[in-house]
Structure formats: C-alpha cells, structure tokens
Design an enzyme around this catalytic site. Structure first.
Site, PDB file in Angstrom:
ATOM      1  N   ARG A  11       0.855  -1.192   0.000  1.00  0.00           N
ATOM      2  CA  ARG A  11       0.000   0.000   0.000  1.00  0.00           C
ATOM      3  C   ARG A  11       0.885   1.234   0.000  1.00  0.00           C
ATOM      4  O   ARG A  11       1.910   1.266   0.666  1.00  0.00           O
ATOM      5  CB  ARG A  11      -0.895   0.021   1.227  1.00  0.00           C
ATOM      6  CG  ARG A  11      -1.919  -1.061   1.228  1.00  0.00           C
ATOM      7  CD  ARG A  11      -2.952  -0.859   2.322  1.00  0.00           C
ATOM      8  NE  ARG A  11      -3.782  -2.027   2.416  1.00  0.00           N
ATOM      9  CZ  ARG A  11      -4.747  -2.350   1.576  1.00  0.00           C
ATOM     10  NH1 ARG A  11      -5.025  -1.559   0.570  1.00  0.00           N
ATOM     11  NH2 ARG A  11      -5.446  -3.446   1.731  1.00  0.00           N
ATOM     12  N   GLU A  56       2.933  -4.759  -6.865  1.00  0.00           N
ATOM     13  CA  GLU A  56       1.666  -4.045  -7.058  1.00  0.00           C
ATOM     14  C   GLU A  56       1.598  -2.916  -6.051  1.00  0.00           C
ATOM     15  O   GLU A  56       1.629  -3.148  -4.842  1.00  0.00           O
ATOM     16  CB  GLU A  56       0.486  -4.994  -6.841  1.00  0.00           C
ATOM     17  CG  GLU A  56      -0.864  -4.303  -6.836  1.00  0.00           C
ATOM     18  CD  GLU A  56      -1.972  -5.194  -6.309  1.00  0.00           C
ATOM     19  OE1 GLU A  56      -2.783  -4.710  -5.496  1.00  0.00           O
ATOM     20  OE2 GLU A  56      -2.024  -6.389  -6.683  1.00  0.00           O
ATOM     21  N   HIS A  76      10.541  -7.657   3.425  1.00  0.00           N
ATOM     22  CA  HIS A  76      11.168  -6.777   2.444  1.00  0.00           C
ATOM     23  C   HIS A  76      11.005  -7.334   1.040  1.00  0.00           C
ATOM     24  O   HIS A  76      10.689  -8.501   0.853  1.00  0.00           O
ATOM     25  CB  HIS A  76      12.653  -6.576   2.768  1.00  0.00           C
ATOM     26  CG  HIS A  76      13.461  -7.838   2.725  1.00  0.00           C
ATOM     27  ND1 HIS A  76      13.709  -8.596   3.842  1.00  0.00           N
ATOM     28  CD2 HIS A  76      14.072  -8.474   1.704  1.00  0.00           C
ATOM     29  CE1 HIS A  76      14.433  -9.648   3.515  1.00  0.00           C
ATOM     30  NE2 HIS A  76      14.668  -9.595   2.212  1.00  0.00           N
ATOM     31  N   GLU A 119      15.755  -4.753  -0.122  1.00  0.00           N
ATOM     32  CA  GLU A 119      17.102  -5.313  -0.038  1.00  0.00           C
ATOM     33  C   GLU A 119      17.703  -5.327  -1.434  1.00  0.00           C
ATOM     34  O   GLU A 119      17.067  -5.775  -2.379  1.00  0.00           O
ATOM     35  CB  GLU A 119      17.051  -6.738   0.517  1.00  0.00           C
ATOM     36  CG  GLU A 119      18.404  -7.401   0.618  1.00  0.00           C
ATOM     37  CD  GLU A 119      18.314  -8.822   1.135  1.00  0.00           C
ATOM     38  OE1 GLU A 119      19.303  -9.288   1.717  1.00  0.00           O
ATOM     39  OE2 GLU A 119      17.263  -9.478   0.953  1.00  0.00           O
TER      40      GLU A 119
END
Length: 142
Positions: A11, A56, A76, A119
């Site tokens: 989000r 997304e 991550h 990362e």
C-alpha cells in the site's frame, strides 16, 4: 497442485513518490487498473524483461491514515543489481537514504516512501570494499 507466483502488493500513500522511487530501482509500469467504485488504483511495476514478477502498488484515493507506518512486519522486497555501489550512489543522488550501506560489497537496504524495506543484493561475487560505503554507518533501521 501447481502454484505460480503472481506479485507482491504494498500500500502506498503518495502514488507519484512511490512510482518515482521504484523507477529509480529500474522498475517500469507494466499495468494499471483504476477502480472508481472501490476508489483505488493498482499500479504494477517490474524490471524490464521480468514483467511476470511485479510489485503491485495499491493506492486508495481517499487516503490511508495508517501510512506510512513502520512496515517491518511485512519483511522486504529483494532485487539483484549488477553493481551495488552504482545503484546505491544513484539512489543517494536522488534523495534516497541508504539505511544499511553495502559495506561488504554485497548487500544494502533502503526504504520506499511508504517504509517498505528494499534489499539490494550484488549479482555474483561481492565487490571489494570501497569508500564511502566501507565506513558508512547505518541510518535508521531496515
């Protein structure tokens, strides 16, 4: 039962800032969906040639008061890069904080505008230690 990876969803609070950040990493928009009834936009971004492995970005038109929170519970996203020093310098030159510098020539962490940990891993063998990275301290957490 066969299983196929589709995408990772995060989000975002500021769609433009988030898209700019992921573009700095080398991701490009591959698909967009606007949902008037649900009042949200979905932007799929992926590295060139890897369109089947997108992230997304979910943007709620009416805002999301929970963002940006510390999203460490998410974990991550990880991306392999050809030269970790060049990528980190590129990100820094564009205002991104390097939270965990690539002191080892192999791994670094940055955060998106929405506190998603990213990362970065050096492709192949670690690069030899190099300044300013070798002596750079951590900033914040990742």
């Amino acid at each position: 039962m066969p299983l196929r990876y589709l995408h990772t969803m995060v989000r975002v609070k500021d769609l433009d800032a988030s898209m700019k950040f992921y573009s700095l990493l080398g991701l490009k928009e591959t698909r967009r969906m606007e949902n008037e009834k649900g009042r949200f936009t979905l932007i799929f971004m992926a590295p060139e040639g890897q369109e089947d492995c997108p992230v997304e970005l979910t943007y709620n038109w009416d805002g999301d008061d929970g963002l940006p929170s510390d999203s460490r519970h998410f974990g991550h996203l990880a991306y392999r890069v050809d030269n970790i020093y060049d990528m980190c310098q590129h990100l820094m030159d564009n205002g991104v904080t390097i939270n965990r510098p690539p002191r080892d020539g192999h791994m670094a962490f940055v955060r998106s505008p929405d506190n998603i940990s990213i990362e970065l891993l050096q492709a192949g063998d670690s690069l030899p230690p190099q300044e300013p990275w070798a002596s750079m301290e951590n900033t914040g957490h990742w």
